[in-house]
Write a protein that holds these residues in place. Structure first.
Motif, PDB file in Angstrom:
ATOM      1  N   UNK A  69       1.056  -1.275   0.027  1.00  0.00           N
ATOM      2  CA  UNK A  69       0.200  -0.137   0.072  1.00  0.00           C
ATOM      3  C   UNK A  69       0.993   1.214   0.154  1.00  0.00           C
ATOM      4  N   UNK A  70       1.720   1.113   0.578  1.00  0.00           N
ATOM      5  CA  UNK A  70       2.927   2.451   0.910  1.00  0.00           C
ATOM      6  C   UNK A  70       3.342   2.540  -0.717  1.00  0.00           C
ATOM      7  N   UNK A  71       3.899   1.152  -1.076  1.00  0.00           N
ATOM      8  CA  UNK A  71       4.502   1.598  -2.476  1.00  0.00           C
ATOM      9  C   UNK A  71       3.600   2.162  -3.629  1.00  0.00           C
ATOM     10  N   UNK A  72       2.490   1.756  -3.244  1.00  0.00           N
ATOM     11  CA  UNK A  72       1.251   2.460  -4.300  1.00  0.00           C
ATOM     12  C   UNK A  72       1.323   3.993  -3.967  1.00  0.00           C
ATOM     13  N   UNK A  73       1.487   4.447  -2.807  1.00  0.00           N
ATOM     14  CA  UNK A  73       1.124   5.791  -2.416  1.00  0.00           C
ATOM     15  C   UNK A  73       2.546   6.576  -2.756  1.00  0.00           C
ATOM     16  N   UNK A  74       3.659   5.942  -2.339  1.00  0.00           N
ATOM     17  CA  UNK A  74       4.841   6.757  -2.632  1.00  0.00           C
ATOM     18  C   UNK A  74       5.238   6.805  -4.036  1.00  0.00           C
ATOM     19  N   UNK A 105      15.620  -2.631  -7.748  1.00  0.00           N
ATOM     20  CA  UNK A 105      14.976  -3.279  -6.494  1.00  0.00           C
ATOM     21  C   UNK A 105      14.846  -2.287  -5.351  1.00  0.00           C
ATOM     22  N   UNK A 106      15.527  -1.145  -5.258  1.00  0.00           N
ATOM     23  CA  UNK A 106      15.371  -0.339  -4.121  1.00  0.00           C
ATOM     24  C   UNK A 106      14.203   0.352  -3.973  1.00  0.00           C
ATOM     25  N   UNK A 107      13.544   0.604  -5.059  1.00  0.00           N
ATOM     26  CA  UNK A 107      12.106   1.155  -5.077  1.00  0.00           C
ATOM     27  C   UNK A 107      11.241   0.022  -4.586  1.00  0.00           C
ATOM     28  N   UNK A 108      11.250  -1.022  -4.945  1.00  0.00           N
ATOM     29  CA  UNK A 108      10.417  -2.270  -4.343  1.00  0.00           C
ATOM     30  C   UNK A 108      10.145  -2.301  -3.060  1.00  0.00           C
ATOM     31  N   UNK A 109      11.605  -2.203  -2.357  1.00  0.00           N
ATOM     32  CA  UNK A 109      11.658  -2.460  -0.899  1.00  0.00           C
ATOM     33  C   UNK A 109      11.124  -1.456  -0.220  1.00  0.00           C
ATOM     34  N   UNK A 110      11.187  -0.087  -0.657  1.00  0.00           N
ATOM     35  CA  UNK A 110      10.879   0.910   0.173  1.00  0.00           C
ATOM     36  C   UNK A 110       9.641   1.155   0.614  1.00  0.00           C
TER      37      UNK A 110
END
Lengths: 336, 287
Positions: A2-7, A331-336
């Motif tokens: 959810x956070x990934x979607x938001x950020x 991969x850094x973006x996926x983990x954030x």
């Protein structure tokens, strides 16, 4: 997730909407601030053909032209109507090839432009980044300096100049490639090996002129990045540990330097699209550029507006799609 | 002056750029002494290949290409300077405000800014110049400028972001300086050299844009610029009729200008890089 979607996702979607909003708004207001009235200029053209009309039919024709151009009603009404046209991608019929709708004309031309743009951008990006990476790693070699000088000479040249220079050199002086067009004049498109080959043959020169100019930039930026990465501790450590230079270059240095290259690839699509348009004009290539050129020459206002709005939508969508696949390689973006 | 001497001594690229610009400046100067007017035609025998009398040949309209080019270079350079300065003003305002304020204003400005980077500019410029068909080149310069600021606004913003965190900014802020004053008096001077480098690359872009628009026939075709000369050459099918010099000289001259401007901008960038400074100092010591 959810956070990934938001950020990650939300800003991209906002960006997408803003790009289209600004593009459509500029395209809407630009003609309205001009002293030239498209209806009047079309009427002048009709009268210039020597037609005489009674005042009543002149008035009726003006009315229907206004309707066609979306110039009826007050400004806010026109603006809303324009948005409706932009969202449904329906810009009415073309005036010079009446009654073909503008969207059909664009649909016919778009594949040529996208094909040229995508292959040229892809090849120049891959080749430029690869060569830039290798040249950055072996910075002190003679060939590396030679390549850099070449890239520096090519990069600042505008697309139009390179296209016309290619045309003079490889179509007129040394007639290796055809002067223009997408397939031999007078043949009908068919699905056969010969036809596909001739399409490729016709695409080489326009493609080459786009690739040569584009490559300069990718080369220079990749080279600058690699020579910075090479100075980092982990590369020195790998060298001291006896890792082969090929492995350091491809799996250590390039893997890290490629990410900013990808981001600037997204940003470059718009300007390379502009380059493709002008290249098509030079080579008479049947894409959006040529359609636009013909529409300008004949004053076909609806086609001009249609091409501009649809190309903005197409470019914005391409950037959005690429943005959405970007987390797959970083991969850094996926983990954030 | 000292910087100029250093640049000339240390950077081969700068020497090239300097040489190219001496030629350009000479041509601009020569345009004031041209024996033929900028718009006159049928003043020399038409379609002559290059000779001693007409070093770049003459075109099918009876004009001497060399003298025509002196006017073209002058007008194209004026257009480029106008476009670069107007777009610099926009870029500075957007970049400084976004970088200094940060937060939501920064986000809004940068979203707009990135939209201008993504939007394909050429179709919009084509639309504008079709509507305003035949506008003088200096207006065209202003219109080009309206679309040429976004990349550099981003650069200025990132510079401001780092300057904002420096101690002197805090000192200025707590001494009661307003935002305008801090940004203009304290931050802007730091950016002047980098702005110089972006002016060069923006001028290059503007000249290329003018050529592109003019060749499609969207400039005022009576006033000679580099693009207008190429427009007439292609109108008269100079390649098919074999008058190659009509296209060859304007194209080579513009390529020369592009390379010159680009080398100027990169050598300035290199000169500003602190690592290069260190190298120069160590070189001076060893001499």
């Amino acid at each position: 997730m959810k956070q990934f979607l938001l950020i990650y996702l939300a800003p991209r979607l906002v960006q997408y909407v803003v790009v289209i909003f600004i593009g459509v708004t500029v395209a809407f207001f630009a003609p309205r601030f001009s002293p030239v009235d498209p209806v009047e200029s079309m009427m002048a053209k009709v009268e210039g053909l020597g037609m005489t009309m009674d005042p009543e039919s002149v008035a009726r024709m003006k009315e229907s032209l206004k309707d066609l151009y979306g110039l009826g009603g007050s400004l806010p009404e026109q603006y809303l109507a324009f948005w409706k046209r932009a969202v449904t991608l329906d810009f009415g019929p073309s005036l010079t090839s009446f009654p073909t709708p503008v969207s059909a004309l664009v649909k016919r031309s778009l594949p040529w432009t996208l094909g040229l743009l995508a292959t040229a951008l892809g090849i120049s990006w891959l080749l430029g980044s690869f060569l830039g990476g290798v040249a950055g790693y072996f910075e002190s070699r003679k060939w590396s300096k030679f390549l850099e000088a070449g890239a520096m000479m090519m990069y600042p040249i505008p697309y139009f100049i390179s296209a016309i220079a290619m045309q003079i050199l490889l179509a007129y002086v040394f007639p290796i490639f055809p002067v223009g067009g997408a397939y031999p004049f007078g043949t009908l498109p068919e699905f056969s090996l010969g036809f596909v080959l001739s399409i490729l043959q016709h695409a080489i020169l326009p493609g080459l002129s786009l690739v040569l100019i584009g490559m300069g930039w990718w080369f220079l930026s990749m080279k600058a990045m690699i020579s910075r990465v090479v100075a980092e501790d982990y590369v020195t450590f790998a060298q001291a540990g006896g890792v082969s230079s090929r492995k350091i270059l491809f799996s250590y240095a390039m893997r890290n330097a490629i990410l900013p290259q990808v981001t600037s690839l997204f940003m470059a699509i718009g300007s390379v699209f502009s380059g493709a348009i002008i290249t098509e004009v030079v080579f008479n290539y049947p894409g959006l550029g040529l359609l636009l050129r013909k529409a300008i020459a004949t004053g076909d206002y609806s086609v001009i507006m249609g091409v501009i709005v649809m190309s903005i939508v197409a470019i914005a969508s391409a950037v959005l799609i690429l943005d959405l696949i970007y987390p797959l390689i970083d991969p850094r973006i996926r983990r954030k | 002056m000292d910087a100029l001497k250093k640049l000339l001594k240390h950077d081969i690229r700068f020497r090239w750029a300097f040489g190219i610009f001496s030629v350009i400046a000479l041509m601009v100067l020569l345009s004031f002494f041209s024996p033929y007017g900028a718009r006159e035609w049928n003043v020399v025998p038409a379609t002559q290949p290059p000779s001693l009398q007409h070093p770049f040949g003459t075109n099918s309209m009876g004009q001497d290409i060399f003298w025509k080019l002196t006017f073209a270079v002058r007008n194209s350079m004026i257009l480029a300077v106008i476009a670069a300065s107007v777009s610099r003003v926009i870029a500075i305002i957007v970049g400084l405000v976004a970088g200094y304020l940060g937060g939501i204003p920064d986000r809004i400005l940068m979203t707009v800014n990135d939209s201008f980077i993504i939007i394909p500019i050429l179709p919009i410029l084509i639309l504008l110049s079709t509507i305003l068909s035949g506008i003088p080149f200096y207006y065209l310069g202003c219109i080009i400028a309206l679309f040429g600021w976004s990349q550099d606004a981003r650069l200025i913003r990132s510079l401001t972001l780092s300057l904002r965190e420096r101690t002197f900014t805090h000192t200025a802020y707590y001494s009661g300086m307003g935002m305008m004053k801090i940004v203009l008096r304290e931050h802007l001077p730091y950016m002047v050299p980098i702005l110089m480098a972006t002016i060069m690359s923006n001028m290059l872009w503007a000249i290329g844009m003018e050529i592109t628009l003019a060749v499609i026939g969207l400039a005022k075709v009576e006033t000679p610029t580099l693009g207008v000369i190429m427009y007439w050459a292609s109108e008269y099918n100079s390649m098919l009729t074999g008058t190659w010099w009509w296209l060859f000289f304007p194209i080579s001259l513009s390529v020369l200008i592009f390379i010159g401007l680009y080398m100027f901008s990169t050598s300035l960038n290199r000169f500003l890089d602190p690592r290069t400074r260190l190298m120069m100092i160590s070189e001076r010591k060893s001499e």
